[in-house]
Design a protein around this motif. Structure first.
Motif, mmCIF file in Angstrom:
data_model
loop_
_atom_site.group_PDB
_atom_site.id
_atom_site.type_symbol
_atom_site.label_atom_id
_atom_site.label_comp_id
_atom_site.label_asym_id
_atom_site.label_seq_id
_atom_site.Cartn_x
_atom_site.Cartn_y
_atom_site.Cartn_z
ATOM 1 N N SER A 178 87.992 143.997 139.195
ATOM 2 C CA SER A 178 89.229 142.221 138.895
ATOM 3 C C SER A 178 89.361 142.292 140.254
ATOM 4 O O SER A 178 89.252 140.985 140.907
ATOM 5 N N ASP A 179 89.556 143.235 141.083
ATOM 6 C CA ASP A 179 90.437 142.515 142.167
ATOM 7 C C ASP A 179 89.934 142.640 143.705
ATOM 8 O O ASP A 179 89.773 142.727 144.884
ATOM 9 N N HIS A 180 87.840 143.513 143.587
ATOM 10 C CA HIS A 180 87.090 142.420 144.341
ATOM 11 C C HIS A 180 87.226 141.271 144.924
ATOM 12 O O HIS A 180 87.027 140.382 144.214
ATOM 13 N N PRO A 181 86.880 141.597 146.277
ATOM 14 C CA PRO A 181 86.991 139.585 146.606
ATOM 15 C C PRO A 181 85.560 139.025 146.211
ATOM 16 O O PRO A 181 86.377 137.758 146.540
ATOM 17 N N ARG A 182 84.678 139.744 146.049
ATOM 18 C CA ARG A 182 83.350 138.692 146.034
ATOM 19 C C ARG A 182 83.146 138.349 146.421
ATOM 20 O O ARG A 182 82.186 136.655 146.539
ATOM 21 N N SER A 183 83.107 138.189 148.271
ATOM 22 C CA SER A 183 82.948 137.462 149.109
ATOM 23 C C SER A 183 81.748 137.917 149.492
ATOM 24 O O SER A 183 81.540 139.136 149.908
ATOM 25 N N ILE A 184 80.442 137.174 149.782
ATOM 26 C CA ILE A 184 79.322 137.739 149.886
ATOM 27 C C ILE A 184 78.928 137.975 151.538
ATOM 28 O O ILE A 184 78.232 138.978 152.009
ATOM 29 N N SER A 185 80.057 137.900 151.908
ATOM 30 C CA SER A 185 80.075 137.737 153.492
ATOM 31 C C SER A 185 81.704 138.585 153.736
ATOM 32 O O SER A 185 82.287 138.093 153.077
ATOM 33 N N PRO A 186 81.837 140.323 153.837
ATOM 34 C CA PRO A 186 80.925 140.943 154.439
ATOM 35 C C PRO A 186 80.324 141.871 153.269
ATOM 36 O O PRO A 186 80.177 142.416 153.820
ATOM 37 N N ASN A 187 80.419 141.362 151.891
ATOM 38 C CA ASN A 187 80.888 142.270 150.582
ATOM 39 C C ASN A 187 78.652 142.136 150.367
ATOM 40 O O ASN A 187 78.646 142.555 148.799
ATOM 41 N N LEU A 188 77.562 142.059 150.246
ATOM 42 C CA LEU A 188 76.550 141.351 149.930
ATOM 43 C C LEU A 188 76.524 142.531 149.103
ATOM 44 O O LEU A 188 75.485 142.737 147.663
ATOM 45 N N MET A 189 75.921 143.916 150.285
ATOM 46 C CA MET A 189 75.420 145.038 149.248
ATOM 47 C C MET A 189 76.331 145.782 148.267
ATOM 48 O O MET A 189 76.046 145.960 147.039
ATOM 49 N N ASP A 190 77.556 145.278 148.359
ATOM 50 C CA ASP A 190 78.191 145.589 146.751
ATOM 51 C C ASP A 190 78.307 144.797 145.726
ATOM 52 O O ASP A 190 78.566 145.678 144.551
ATOM 53 N N ILE A 191 77.183 143.325 146.275
ATOM 54 C CA ILE A 191 77.537 142.662 144.658
ATOM 55 C C ILE A 191 75.853 143.177 144.210
ATOM 56 O O ILE A 191 75.811 142.762 143.156
ATOM 57 N N VAL A 192 74.933 143.096 145.238
ATOM 58 C CA VAL A 192 73.978 143.646 144.888
ATOM 59 C C VAL A 192 73.617 144.938 144.056
ATOM 60 O O VAL A 192 72.897 144.790 143.140
ATOM 61 N N SER A 193 74.014 145.959 144.449
ATOM 62 C CA SER A 193 74.292 147.887 143.816
ATOM 63 C C SER A 193 74.702 147.026 142.035
ATOM 64 O O SER A 193 74.192 147.718 142.027
ATOM 65 N N SER A 194 75.959 146.384 142.333
ATOM 66 C CA SER A 194 76.561 145.915 140.834
ATOM 67 C C SER A 194 75.492 145.352 139.910
ATOM 68 O O SER A 194 75.210 145.881 138.796
ATOM 69 N N LEU A 195 74.785 144.012 140.645
ATOM 70 C CA LEU A 195 74.092 143.304 139.718
ATOM 71 C C LEU A 195 72.983 144.601 139.453
ATOM 72 O O LEU A 195 72.287 144.448 137.726
ATOM 73 N N ARG A 196 72.428 145.210 139.550
ATOM 74 C CA ARG A 196 71.260 145.804 140.293
ATOM 75 C C ARG A 196 71.306 146.964 139.199
ATOM 76 O O ARG A 196 70.484 147.098 138.319
ATOM 77 N N SER A 197 72.552 147.553 139.343
ATOM 78 C CA SER A 197 72.624 148.865 138.671
ATOM 79 C C SER A 197 73.426 148.655 137.271
ATOM 80 O O SER A 197 73.500 149.269 136.358
ATOM 81 N N LYS A 198 74.237 147.685 137.369
ATOM 82 C CA LYS A 198 75.383 147.771 136.087
ATOM 83 C C LYS A 198 75.055 145.698 135.107
ATOM 84 O O LYS A 198 74.750 145.890 133.709
ATOM 85 N N THR A 199 74.631 144.913 135.369
ATOM 86 C CA THR A 199 74.207 143.369 135.337
ATOM 87 C C THR A 199 72.854 143.732 134.204
ATOM 88 O O THR A 199 72.788 142.592 133.624
ATOM 89 N N ALA A 200 72.351 144.730 134.942
ATOM 90 C CA ALA A 200 70.716 144.157 134.520
ATOM 91 C C ALA A 200 70.560 144.894 133.315
ATOM 92 O O ALA A 200 69.902 144.529 132.594
ATOM 93 N N PRO A 201 71.293 146.163 132.909
ATOM 94 C CA PRO A 201 70.688 146.713 131.350
ATOM 95 C C PRO A 201 71.460 145.623 130.356
ATOM 96 O O PRO A 201 70.698 145.280 129.811
ATOM 97 N N LEU A 202 72.803 144.567 131.298
ATOM 98 C CA LEU A 202 73.724 143.840 129.880
ATOM 99 C C LEU A 202 72.644 142.862 129.807
ATOM 100 O O LEU A 202 72.562 141.871 129.664
ATOM 101 N N LEU A 203 71.883 141.784 130.494
ATOM 102 C CA LEU A 203 70.650 141.179 131.099
ATOM 103 C C LEU A 203 69.591 141.171 129.985
ATOM 104 O O LEU A 203 68.922 140.514 129.034
#
Length: 472
Positions: A77-102
């Motif tokens: 919840s405390d992650h800044p979620r700013s694409i710059s400079p956190n793009l790979m944090d977001i991408v990695s989480s989407l691929r590993s955790k959001t994908a199965p939920l989708l």
């Protein structure tokens, strides 16, 4: 036969944007256009952005077939979620955790017993995913429904991204900071046009960097989509579209999406911004002379150093043009953010502006921009010339097209000093080239209006997309 067509249930489509303002806005415009045609749309945001989108209820009230859902992005919840400079944090989480939920959500929406929605919806028949969310293609394939990709960039930048694997194979990448004005070969249709500095910003990192590997993977995966939607119009990028067509059997060019929405839906558009807009600046604009104001905004992601901010300020003041400047609370890289509001008089600074309205105001005569694609299209539509200072992703390509191909502005990439800022603002607002630029700006503004008017290319392409969705 007409009775049977009327009784046929409307299709149900899921729209999945990448979790960033510049991606959500055009996707939400498309959602409203589809709902206006009676199609059921489930608009799937991350939980974080779902909460930020304050106009959800108003949009659902206006469009009864628009249904908002949310999904976890897997980040704390405390992650800044700013694409710059956190793009790979977001991408990695989407691929590993959001994908199965989708995957689970798609299965649920395909059944008649979806418990997550208050409305009884038809079974899901199609997914329209952001073109850099290609794990959704795999999820849709697994459950056996068609998937369409929407790229929120220009056609010219999308084509550049598509050719990055080839540039790597030919050893044209990486190049570091060496000889940035060297011409780039190997991108069909862009010969003798692109310099190294005009390539997408990811081309400036080593080719084994996770960010460039991510885009290479997405570029390959997107060709598995059944078709491609682009937020552009044929008369703007026809030569590049012909090259893209070699990789996709069907392309729907339906831009500018914000303008197509205005042309099809009579009511005033509700805001799709994740930030609170300050409308007080509109009264200030009312007090300014026609065409005198330079509007300054670097979008929702670009950050500045304090030195850069001060260089822009001195250049703007020295230009002699009144200016309206969007300075986000998070615009600075460092802890100096709270000092940003003290740099210039408060009446010409806002944290976030209703940009489409600002650009359409008669007082605005120029736009100092980061060259994000939404901003570029909004300026083209409004007929406002641009001074481009690109920083991220597709912005370098867009600014090259603005200055060199369409000639609707000037490109100031890779420089930021007060004398250059002053000189280029004067050139844009008062210089010898102003008349030439103004003619080009007027030309493309008219083409944009034609494209979204009845029987225009984007208008008709939207009709094709709607019909194809119904046929699914």
């Amino acid at each position: 036969m007409e009775m049977q067509m009327e009784l046929r249930p409307q299709p149900h489509v899921l729209l999945l944007p990448f979790p960033a303002q510049g991606h959500i806005k055009p996707m939400l415009a498309l959602a409203q256009l589809l709902c206006h045609a009676g199609i059921h749309v489930t608009f799937l945001n991350t939980e974080h952005n779902h909460r930020q989108l304050t106009q959800r209820q108003a949009l659902s009230a206006r469009f009864p077939t628009l249904h908002f859902r949310s999904i976890s992005d897997g980040l704390p919840s405390d992650h800044p979620r700013s694409i710059s400079p956190n793009l790979m944090d977001i991408v990695s989480s989407l691929r590993s955790k959001t994908a199965p939920l989708l995957h689970q959500l798609l299965v649920s929406l395909m059944s008649k017993n979806d418990v997550g929605s208050a409305a009884q919806l038809p079974s899901l028949g199609c997914v329209i995913t952001d073109g850099i969310m290609c794990f959704a293609i795999e999820a849709a394939e697994e459950v056996g429904i068609p998937v369409i990709a929407l790229r929120t960039t220009s056609a010219c930048s999308f084509w550049c991204y598509s050719c990055i694997p080839k540039l790597i194979e030919e050893a044209q990448l990486p190049f570091g900071d060496e000889d940035m004005d060297k011409m780039v070969s190997g991108i069909p249709g862009m010969e003798c046009l692109l310099r190294r500095r005009d390539l997408p910003s990811i081309c400036r990192v080593p080719t084994d960097h996770p960010v460039i590997q991510f885009f290479v993977e997405e570029t390959r995966a997107i060709t598995r989509a059944s078709s491609l939607i682009l937020n552009t119009f044929d008369d703007l990028e026809s030569s590049i579209l012909s090259h893209i067509a070699s990789r996709f059997s069907k392309i729907y060019t339906i831009g500018p999406l914000h303008a197509l929405l205005k042309s099809r839906v009579v009511d005033d558009n509700l805001s799709s911004s994740l930030r609170q807009e300050d409308r007080g600046c509109m009264m200030w604009l009312d007090s300014q002379r026609v065409g005198s104001v330079i509007f300054v905004s670097f979008g929702s992601l670009v950050k500045l150093t304090r030195v850069q901010l001060l260089e822009f300020w001195h250049g703007l003041v020295n230009s002699g043009s009144p200016f309206l400047w969007v300075i986000r609370s998070d615009v600075l890289w460092s802890d100096e953010a709270e000092q940003a509001s003290h740099v210039t008089p408060a009446e010409v600074i806002v944290d976030w502006a209703p940009q489409e309205e600002v650009l359409a105001h008669e007082a605005v005569g120029g736009f100092l921009t980061h060259s994000g694609w939404n901003s570029t299209l909004e300026a083209i539509w409004a007929g406002v010339p641009m001074l481009c200072w690109p920083q991220l992703a597709d912005q370098q390509v867009n600014s090259r097209w603005v200055g060199e191909v369409w000639k609707i502005g000037v490109d100031m990439k890779d420089t930021c000093d007060r004398s250059t800022v002053e000189k280029m603002i004067k050139a844009l607002m008062k210089g010898e080239d102003k008349e030439v630029i103004s003619r080009s700006v007027d030309h493309f503004a008219k083409l944009a209006r034609t494209s979204v008017s009845k029987n225009g290319s984007s208008y008709l392409n939207l009709e094709k997309l709607i019909q194809d969705l119904r046929n699914l």
